[in-house]
Design a protein around this motif. Structure first.
Motif, PDB file in Angstrom:
ATOM      1  N   VAL A 276       4.566  -6.404   4.397  1.00  0.00           N
ATOM      2  CA  VAL A 276       3.192  -6.286   4.485  1.00  0.00           C
ATOM      3  C   VAL A 276       2.637  -6.789   2.863  1.00  0.00           C
ATOM      4  N   GLU A 277       1.400  -7.434   2.782  1.00  0.00           N
ATOM      5  CA  GLU A 277       0.858  -7.969   1.728  1.00  0.00           C
ATOM      6  C   GLU A 277      -0.500  -7.267   1.625  1.00  0.00           C
ATOM      7  N   GLY A 278      -1.137  -7.167   0.341  1.00  0.00           N
ATOM      8  CA  GLY A 278      -2.630  -6.903   0.163  1.00  0.00           C
ATOM      9  C   GLY A 278      -3.349  -8.097   0.517  1.00  0.00           C
ATOM     10  N   VAL A 279      -4.482  -7.863   0.924  1.00  0.00           N
ATOM     11  CA  VAL A 279      -5.287  -9.035   1.513  1.00  0.00           C
ATOM     12  C   VAL A 279      -5.808  -9.844   0.208  1.00  0.00           C
ATOM     13  N   ASP A 280      -6.240  -9.015  -0.851  1.00  0.00           N
ATOM     14  CA  ASP A 280      -6.506  -9.756  -2.158  1.00  0.00           C
ATOM     15  C   ASP A 280      -5.841  -9.272  -2.991  1.00  0.00           C
TER      16      ASP A 280
ATOM     17  N   TYR B 216       3.859  -8.173  -2.088  1.00  0.00           N
ATOM     18  CA  TYR B 216       4.341  -7.480  -0.733  1.00  0.00           C
ATOM     19  C   TYR B 216       5.379  -6.687  -0.721  1.00  0.00           C
ATOM     20  N   THR B 217       5.377  -5.867   0.023  1.00  0.00           N
ATOM     21  CA  THR B 217       6.257  -4.660   0.148  1.00  0.00           C
ATOM     22  C   THR B 217       7.053  -4.775   1.747  1.00  0.00           C
ATOM     23  N   ILE B 218       8.038  -4.242   2.054  1.00  0.00           N
ATOM     24  CA  ILE B 218       8.783  -4.054   3.215  1.00  0.00           C
ATOM     25  C   ILE B 218       8.910  -2.599   3.445  1.00  0.00           C
ATOM     26  N   PRO B 219       8.115  -1.935   3.913  1.00  0.00           N
ATOM     27  CA  PRO B 219       8.210  -0.472   4.165  1.00  0.00           C
ATOM     28  C   PRO B 219       9.171  -0.218   5.139  1.00  0.00           C
ATOM     29  N   ASP B 220       9.831   1.114   5.139  1.00  0.00           N
ATOM     30  CA  ASP B 220      11.056   1.257   6.063  1.00  0.00           C
ATOM     31  C   ASP B 220      10.394   1.186   7.491  1.00  0.00           C
TER      32      ASP B 220
ATOM     33  N   PRO C 106      -1.098  -8.820   6.819  1.00  0.00           N
ATOM     34  CA  PRO C 106      -1.946  -7.934   5.787  1.00  0.00           C
ATOM     35  C   PRO C 106      -2.003  -6.481   5.919  1.00  0.00           C
ATOM     36  N   ALA C 107      -2.222  -5.961   5.137  1.00  0.00           N
ATOM     37  CA  ALA C 107      -2.253  -4.537   4.733  1.00  0.00           C
ATOM     38  C   ALA C 107      -3.348  -4.057   5.768  1.00  0.00           C
TER      39      ALA C 107
ATOM     40  N   TYR D  20       0.038   0.927  -2.116  1.00  0.00           N
ATOM     41  CA  TYR D  20      -0.642   1.181  -0.826  1.00  0.00           C
ATOM     42  C   TYR D  20      -1.901   1.677  -0.691  1.00  0.00           C
ATOM     43  N   ALA D  21      -2.451   2.542  -1.707  1.00  0.00           N
ATOM     44  CA  ALA D  21      -3.595   2.719  -1.931  1.00  0.00           C
ATOM     45  C   ALA D  21      -4.552   1.799  -2.279  1.00  0.00           C
ATOM     46  N   GLU D  22      -4.080   0.894  -3.290  1.00  0.00           N
ATOM     47  CA  GLU D  22      -4.997  -0.348  -3.634  1.00  0.00           C
ATOM     48  C   GLU D  22      -5.274  -1.241  -2.362  1.00  0.00           C
ATOM     49  N   TRP D  23      -4.328  -1.330  -1.625  1.00  0.00           N
ATOM     50  CA  TRP D  23      -4.359  -2.146  -0.227  1.00  0.00           C
ATOM     51  C   TRP D  23      -5.323  -1.504   0.690  1.00  0.00           C
ATOM     52  N   GLY D  24      -5.574  -0.295   0.653  1.00  0.00           N
ATOM     53  CA  GLY D  24      -6.347   0.394   1.597  1.00  0.00           C
ATOM     54  C   GLY D  24      -5.551   0.789   2.800  1.00  0.00           C
ATOM     55  N   ILE D  25      -4.033   0.951   2.578  1.00  0.00           N
ATOM     56  CA  ILE D  25      -3.394   1.422   3.721  1.00  0.00           C
ATOM     57  C   ILE D  25      -3.740   3.025   4.158  1.00  0.00           C
TER      58      ILE D  25
END
Length: 194
Positions: free
Chosen positions: A72-76, A81-85, A102-103, A129-134
Motif C-alpha cells: 500500500v502506498e500513500g496517494v501523495d 509504501y508498506t506491506i501490512p500483515d 493506493p491507501a 497510516y494516519a497521514e494516508w487516511g486509512i
C-alpha cells in the motif's frame, strides 16, 4: 542487505528497494522515507493474522476482501509504501496484476507487532497510516497481549484509539462497524502452546 553496483545516491528509494539483495523470505518497505527490511514472521505472528483473516472473510461484504501482504502506498506521499500483515480493500484487487495499491481504497490495515522491529508497527506505521487516511488501523501486540484500534484519521493523526486485551472481542469502527474480531485464541510471544 546490499545494493547492486549502482550508486544508491543516484537512484530513488523505490529503485534502491528494488535493487536490494535481501534473503529469501524477507521483505522491504519504505516507511518514513527510510528503507525497512523485515524477516519472515514467526509462526505465532502468522497464526494471529490467519485467524483475523478467517474472521474477516466471514463478515465482510462481498465487494471487500481481506488480503495478506498487499503493498500500500500513500496517494501523495512520495515513495513510501508498506506491506501490512492484512489489508481490507476492494475484492476486485484479487484480479489485478499489480503489487502496489493506493491507501485511499483501504478500509483497514492490520499489523501484528514484530519482535525484530516493534517501533515500525507501533510508531512509524501509526503515523504513516494516519497521514494516508486509512480509516482503521488494528495493532495487535503479542509482546504484552494488547490491541489498539486506531480510527478517525484527521490532518495526519488518528483522533480515536480504543485499547483492548487478548481475550476480549474487538468491535471495529466505521467503515467496518458491523465487523468484530474474537481474540480469545490469540496468545502472547513466549507463552508456548495455547
Amino acid at each position: 542487505m546490499t545494493l547492486s553496483a549502482a550508486d544508491p545516491r543516484s537512484c530513488s528509494l523505490r529503485e534502491a528497494a528494488n535493487q536490494l539483495n535481501v534473503p529469501e523470505g524477507w521483505r522491504v518497505e519504505i516507511v518514513g522515507s527510510g528503507l525497512v527490511v523485515s524477516p519472515t514472521p514467526l509462526g505465532r505472528h502468522a497464526g494471529i493474522i490467519d485467524d483475523i483473516a478467517e474472521q474477516l472473510a466471514r463478515q465482510l461484504r462481498d465487494d471487500r476482501a481481506a488480503l495478506q501482504n498487499i503493498a500500500v502506498e500513500g496517494v501523495d506521499d512520495g515513495e513510501d509504501y508498506t506491506i501490512p500483515d492484512l489489508t481490507v480493500l476492494p475484492a476486485a484487487v484479487k484480479f489485478e496484476d499489480d503489487w502496489l495499491f493506493p491507501a485511499d481504497i483501504v478500509d483497514l490495515a492490520v499489523e501484528v507487532v514484530s519482535l525484530s522491529n516493534p517501533n515500525n508497527d507501533t510508531v512509524n506505521k501509526v503515523q504513516e497510516y494516519a497521514e494516508w487516511g486509512i480509516p482503521v488501523y488494528l495493532l495487535v501486540d503479542p509482546r504484552d497481549g494488547g490491541i489498539v484500534t486506531y480510527s478517525d484519521p484527521v490532518d495526519g493523526e488518528y483522533r480515536a484509539q480504543h485499547k483492548s486485551r487478548f481475550g476480549e472481542a474487538v468491535q471495529l469502527p466505521k467503515p467496518l462497524a458491523d465487523v468484530s474480531i474474537d481474540t480469545a485464541a490469540f496468545t502472547r510471544y513466549g507463552s508456548g502452546r495455547p
